[in-house]
Design an enzyme around this catalytic site. Structure first.
Site, PDB file in Angstrom:
ATOM      1  CG  ASP A  86      -2.096  -0.721   1.135  1.00 52.93           C
ATOM      2  OD1 ASP A  86      -2.318  -1.170   0.030  1.00 52.93           O
ATOM      3  OD2 ASP A  86      -2.594  -1.468   1.891  1.00 52.93           O
ATOM      4  CG  ASP A 111      -4.261   2.805   1.974  1.00 57.78           C
ATOM      5  OD1 ASP A 111      -3.979   1.814   1.242  1.00 57.78           O
ATOM      6  OD2 ASP A 111      -3.602   3.599   1.814  1.00 57.78           O
TER       7      ASP A 111
END
Length: 222
Positions: A86, A111
Site C-alpha cells: 500500500d 487502505d
C-alpha cells in the site's frame, strides 16, 4: 492525497518532525522505485495486491484459536506485506508518473478496507476470549482510524491542512503489527488500547487544527 490551496499554519514541533520524516521517507521510496517504474507494474496492481494480502492476513488471524503462534504471526506477516504494498503504490505512482485520480481514490479506499479487515479479525479474537473491553477498543480503533483519514480529506477538500497528529496510516500499521507479534502471550489488547486512544486524539487534534485555520482566515478577512 495532494493538498490544494492549503495555507501555511502554525504546527507543533512534533508535527513538524513528523512531516519532515514523512517527506524524507517518500523521497527515499520514490528513488527506490525508479527501476520498478520502467516495468509494466502499475500502482493499481500494487493497491489490489496490498488489499488481498491484508485480507488474507485477517482471515489467518481469524483462525488463531487453532494455533496462536502460527496464525497470529503468519497473519501479521501478511498484513505487513500488504501494508508495504500500500505504501509502495504511491511511491511507484510518483516515480513513474503513473498516478491517476481514480488510482489515488482506489488506494485510499483499499487502505481503509485492509485495516478494517484486520481489526475486525482482532475483535473476533477478543470476543472469543470474552474480553469485552478490548472488543469495544477494537471497534473504537476502527471508527477512529476511519475518522483520522476522513478529517484530513475533508480539511483538504476545504482548501485547508489536516495532516497533524501521530495517528496516521503508518503509525497505525506499526501498532497493529506489534500487537499481532505479542498476541500469543495475551498482550494484543494493549496495543489496541493505544491505537484507539491515539486515533481519537488525532481526530480531535485535526478538528481543532481546522478550527484554528478557519479562525485565522476569518481574522485576515476582517
Amino acid at each position: 492525497m495532494r493538498e490544494q490551496g492549503a495555507r501555511p499554519q502554525r504546527v507543533s514541533q512534533l508535527d513538524r518532525v513528523k512531516q519532515e520524516y514523512t517527506a524524507a521517507a517518500r523521497e527515499i521510496l520514490r528513488r527506490s522505485m525508479a527501476g520498478v517504474a520502467k516495468t509494466k507494474l502499475t500502482p493499481d496492481m500494487l493497491s489490489i495486491a496490498g488489499l488481498a494480502l491484508c485480507v488474507a492476513g485477517a482471515v489467518l488471524v481469524g483462525f488463531e484459536e487453532r494455533n496462536e503462534y502460527l496464525f497470529y504471526w503468519l497473519g501479521g506477516a501478511f498484513f505487513i506485506a500488504g501494508s508495504i504494498a500500500d505504501i509502495l503504490d504511491g511511491a511507484l505512482a510518483r516515480a513513474a508518473s503513473k498516478g491517476t485520480v481514480f488510482g489515488a481514490f482506489l488506494d485510499s479506499t483499499f487502505d481503509r478496507l485492509g485495516e478494517a479487515a484486520m481489526l475486525t479479525a482482532i475483535g473476533l479474537a477478543f470476543m472469543r476470549d470474552g474480553n469485552e473491553i478490548a472488543l469495544v477498543a477494537a471497534f473504537a480503533a476502527v471508527i477512529g482510524s476511519f475518522l483520522v483519514s476522513y478529517t484530513r480529506a475533508k480539511a483538504e477538500a476545504l482548501g485547508l491542512k489536516g495532516d497533524v497528529g501521530f495517528g496516521s496510516r503508518l503509525e497505525r500499521v506499526v501498532i497493529v503489527s506489534v500487537g499481532l507479534g505479542l498476541a500469543p502471550w495475551g498482550w494484543l489488547q494493549w496495543p489496541i488500547y493505544v491505537l484507539a486512544a491515539m486515533a481519537w486524539v488525532t481526530v480531535v487534534q485535526r478538528m481543532l487544527y481546522v478550527r484554528s485555520q478557519l479562525r485565522e482566515l476569518a481574522e485576515q478577512a476582517s
